[in-house]
Design a protein around this motif. Structure first.
Motif, PDB file in Angstrom:
ATOM      1  N   LEU A  30      -1.184  -2.443 -11.349  1.00  0.00           N
ATOM      2  CA  LEU A  30      -0.428  -3.661 -11.049  1.00  0.00           C
ATOM      3  C   LEU A  30       0.697  -3.359 -10.053  1.00  0.00           C
ATOM      4  O   LEU A  30       0.947  -4.149  -9.127  1.00  0.00           O
ATOM      5  CB  LEU A  30       0.146  -4.255 -12.338  1.00  0.00           C
ATOM      6  N   LEU A  31       1.367  -2.230 -10.253  1.00  0.00           N
ATOM      7  CA  LEU A  31       2.424  -1.837  -9.317  1.00  0.00           C
ATOM      8  C   LEU A  31       1.849  -1.585  -7.926  1.00  0.00           C
ATOM      9  O   LEU A  31       2.426  -2.010  -6.914  1.00  0.00           O
ATOM     10  CB  LEU A  31       3.127  -0.574  -9.821  1.00  0.00           C
ATOM     11  N   LEU A  32       0.715  -0.911  -7.869  1.00  0.00           N
ATOM     12  CA  LEU A  32       0.091  -0.617  -6.589  1.00  0.00           C
ATOM     13  C   LEU A  32      -0.433  -1.877  -5.922  1.00  0.00           C
ATOM     14  O   LEU A  32      -0.409  -2.005  -4.685  1.00  0.00           O
ATOM     15  CB  LEU A  32      -1.035   0.401  -6.775  1.00  0.00           C
ATOM     16  N   ASN A  33      -0.898  -2.829  -6.722  1.00  0.00           N
ATOM     17  CA  ASN A  33      -1.328  -4.109  -6.155  1.00  0.00           C
ATOM     18  C   ASN A  33      -0.157  -4.826  -5.500  1.00  0.00           C
ATOM     19  O   ASN A  33      -0.300  -5.415  -4.409  1.00  0.00           O
ATOM     20  CB  ASN A  33      -1.936  -5.003  -7.243  1.00  0.00           C
ATOM     21  N   GLU A  34       0.993  -4.797  -6.132  1.00  0.00           N
ATOM     22  CA  GLU A  34       2.174  -5.441  -5.538  1.00  0.00           C
ATOM     23  C   GLU A  34       2.621  -4.681  -4.290  1.00  0.00           C
ATOM     24  O   GLU A  34       3.067  -5.293  -3.311  1.00  0.00           O
ATOM     25  CB  GLU A  34       3.309  -5.517  -6.559  1.00  0.00           C
ATOM     26  N   TRP A  35       2.516  -3.354  -4.316  1.00  0.00           N
ATOM     27  CA  TRP A  35       2.830  -2.537  -3.131  1.00  0.00           C
ATOM     28  C   TRP A  35       1.934  -2.943  -1.961  1.00  0.00           C
ATOM     29  O   TRP A  35       2.388  -3.101  -0.818  1.00  0.00           O
ATOM     30  CB  TRP A  35       2.643  -1.078  -3.495  1.00  0.00           C
ATOM     31  N   GLU A  36       0.655  -3.154  -2.269  1.00  0.00           N
ATOM     32  CA  GLU A  36      -0.299  -3.588  -1.238  1.00  0.00           C
ATOM     33  C   GLU A  36       0.007  -5.008  -0.768  1.00  0.00           C
ATOM     34  O   GLU A  36      -0.067  -5.310   0.433  1.00  0.00           O
ATOM     35  CB  GLU A  36      -1.730  -3.505  -1.778  1.00  0.00           C
ATOM     36  N   ASN A  37       0.345  -5.892  -1.709  1.00  0.00           N
ATOM     37  CA  ASN A  37       0.684  -7.268  -1.334  1.00  0.00           C
ATOM     38  C   ASN A  37       1.891  -7.313  -0.413  1.00  0.00           C
ATOM     39  O   ASN A  37       1.936  -8.097   0.555  1.00  0.00           O
ATOM     40  CB  ASN A  37       0.953  -8.106  -2.591  1.00  0.00           C
ATOM     41  N   ASP A  38       2.871  -6.459  -0.710  1.00  0.00           N
ATOM     42  CA  ASP A  38       4.069  -6.442   0.133  1.00  0.00           C
ATOM     43  C   ASP A  38       3.740  -5.893   1.518  1.00  0.00           C
ATOM     44  O   ASP A  38       4.290  -6.358   2.525  1.00  0.00           O
ATOM     45  CB  ASP A  38       5.164  -5.601  -0.530  1.00  0.00           C
ATOM     46  N   LEU A  39       2.835  -4.922   1.574  1.00  0.00           N
ATOM     47  CA  LEU A  39       2.395  -4.409   2.873  1.00  0.00           C
ATOM     48  C   LEU A  39       1.722  -5.516   3.679  1.00  0.00           C
ATOM     49  O   LEU A  39       2.001  -5.692   4.868  1.00  0.00           O
ATOM     50  CB  LEU A  39       1.421  -3.246   2.672  1.00  0.00           C
ATOM     51  N   ASN A  40       0.856  -6.279   3.025  1.00  0.00           N
ATOM     52  CA  ASN A  40       0.187  -7.384   3.707  1.00  0.00           C
ATOM     53  C   ASN A  40       1.188  -8.437   4.172  1.00  0.00           C
ATOM     54  O   ASN A  40       1.042  -9.010   5.261  1.00  0.00           O
ATOM     55  CB  ASN A  40      -0.867  -8.019   2.796  1.00  0.00           C
ATOM     56  N   ARG A  41       2.216  -8.689   3.360  1.00  0.00           N
ATOM     57  CA  ARG A  41       3.258  -9.620   3.781  1.00  0.00           C
ATOM     58  C   ARG A  41       3.951  -9.111   5.052  1.00  0.00           C
ATOM     59  O   ARG A  41       4.229  -9.875   5.971  1.00  0.00           O
ATOM     60  CB  ARG A  41       4.299  -9.800   2.670  1.00  0.00           C
ATOM     61  N   GLY A  42       4.207  -7.819   5.046  1.00  0.00           N
ATOM     62  CA  GLY A  42       4.915  -7.239   6.188  1.00  0.00           C
ATOM     63  C   GLY A  42       4.121  -7.284   7.478  1.00  0.00           C
ATOM     64  O   GLY A  42       4.709  -7.317   8.568  1.00  0.00           O
ATOM     65  N   PHE A  43       2.793  -7.280   7.377  1.00  0.00           N
ATOM     66  CA  PHE A  43       1.954  -7.253   8.575  1.00  0.00           C
ATOM     67  C   PHE A  43       1.423  -8.631   8.965  1.00  0.00           C
ATOM     68  O   PHE A  43       0.814  -8.763  10.030  1.00  0.00           O
ATOM     69  CB  PHE A  43       0.773  -6.297   8.365  1.00  0.00           C
ATOM     70  N   SER A  44       1.603  -9.632   8.131  1.00  0.00           N
ATOM     71  CA  SER A  44       1.033 -10.956   8.414  1.00  0.00           C
ATOM     72  C   SER A  44       1.732 -11.611   9.603  1.00  0.00           C
ATOM     73  O   SER A  44       2.956 -11.586   9.713  1.00  0.00           O
ATOM     74  CB  SER A  44       1.138 -11.853   7.181  1.00  0.00           C
ATOM     75  N   LYS A  45       0.918 -12.191  10.505  1.00  0.00           N
ATOM     76  CA  LYS A  45       1.448 -12.847  11.703  1.00  0.00           C
ATOM     77  C   LYS A  45       0.849 -14.237  11.849  1.00  0.00           C
ATOM     78  O   LYS A  45      -0.252 -14.526  11.361  1.00  0.00           O
ATOM     79  CB  LYS A  45       1.125 -12.023  12.956  1.00  0.00           C
ATOM     80  N   ASP A  46       1.577 -15.116  12.553  1.00  0.00           N
ATOM     81  CA  ASP A  46       1.053 -16.448  12.822  1.00  0.00           C
ATOM     82  C   ASP A  46       0.244 -16.419  14.113  1.00  0.00           C
ATOM     83  O   ASP A  46       0.046 -15.365  14.730  1.00  0.00           O
ATOM     84  CB  ASP A  46       2.192 -17.475  12.895  1.00  0.00           C
ATOM     85  N   ASN A  47      -0.212 -17.575  14.540  1.00  0.00           N
ATOM     86  CA  ASN A  47      -1.072 -17.645  15.719  1.00  0.00           C
ATOM     87  C   ASN A  47      -0.378 -17.193  17.001  1.00  0.00           C
ATOM     88  O   ASN A  47      -1.039 -16.800  17.968  1.00  0.00           O
ATOM     89  CB  ASN A  47      -1.592 -19.075  15.894  1.00  0.00           C
TER      90      ASN A  47
END
Length: 265
Positions: A30-47
């Protein structure tokens, strides 16, 4: 230097979540899933290419800065997290191919990240760096056999045990016999061969990165030498690199750094 420290912090923190968080494996996931989610948040970009969200953790913020500076994709970071997750769900490796697949996620991405930071975005160079990174992971596995077993992790491929007349029961009992010695000789020699294949990269990259690679290789080979000095009995004592050898490597690397700065290597 700061960017390398950012990468190290990402690796260290994720590894600590997977190894040292005081919870059972399912909760570490669960901790690692949140670590991954935060990484995805950090890399997410708009159009328009702008970042959409602000990551929560300061290490992810630092990683985003590093990735943006050197145009590093998210994939190497995701692979590392996958390796941390694998340690929660898989505790035995039946074949060399299975162990190699683990190294593809746990070790090889680090080399790719170093290449990006030094300005190398080349698939062939990444393939060569994999030899050094996997060799380092193997040296670490054979150094930490006893520690890993205490965490119920067995990285020694079962097929390799069987080929040398050793088995899981012997492994869990930490039996040391002629078969064990031959098994460890085989693994140490394999790691040496992978280190040797990785040396090709030294002549193909930025001179300062070449020094880093030589330093990594010296450290890994020193661990393998220590295993041999213990006559391959890594159950009795954890192999370590002596202070004298560490000082020798440091002095050698300092000379190499000075040569690299002057463009002499």
């Amino acid at each position: 230097k700061q960017h390398i420290e950012n990468i190290y912090a990402f690796c260290r923190f994720g590894d600590d979540l997977g190894d040292d968080a005081p919870f059972p494996p399912e909760e570490r996931l669960l901790l690692l899933n949140e670590w991954e989610n935060d990484l995805n948040r950090g890399f997410s970009k708009d159009n328009s290419g702008k970042f959409k969200e602000i990551p929560r953790h300061p290490i992810i913020k630092a990683i985003r800065h590093t990735a943006s500076t050197f145009e590093i994709p998210i994939e190497p970071f995701l692979k590392l997290i996958k390796a941390f997750k694998m340690d929660q769900t898989k505790n035995e490796y039946n074949t060399w191919d299975e162990l190699r697949e683990y190294c593809v996620h746990s070790a090889d991405p680090v080399g790719h990240l170093f290449l990006y930071v030094y300005g190398h975005d080349d698939e062939k160079l990444r393939e060569i760096s994999d030899y050094t990174c996997t060799a380092l992971q193997l040296a670490n596995h054979w150094q930490d056999i006893s520690r890993d077993l205490e965490q119920n992790r067995i990285y020694m491929p079962i097929e390799d045990m069987e080929k040398h007349g050793y088995n899981l029961e012997m492994y869990k009992n930490k039996d040391v016999n002629e078969n064990w010695t031959e098994l460890m000789k085989f693994q140490v020699e394999r790691a040496r061969e992978w280190f040797a294949k990785g040396e090709e990269l030294w002549q193909l990259v930025d001179p300062m990165l070449a020094v880093d690679l030589q330093m990594f290789t010296m450290g890994g080979v020193a661990i393998l030498d220590s295993i041999e000095k213990l006559k391959f009995n890594t159950w009795k004592k954890r192999p370590k690199v002596s202070r004298f050898k560490q000082l020798w490597m440091l002095r050698r690397c300092r000379r190499l750094w000075k040569q690299a700065e002057k463009g002499q290597i």
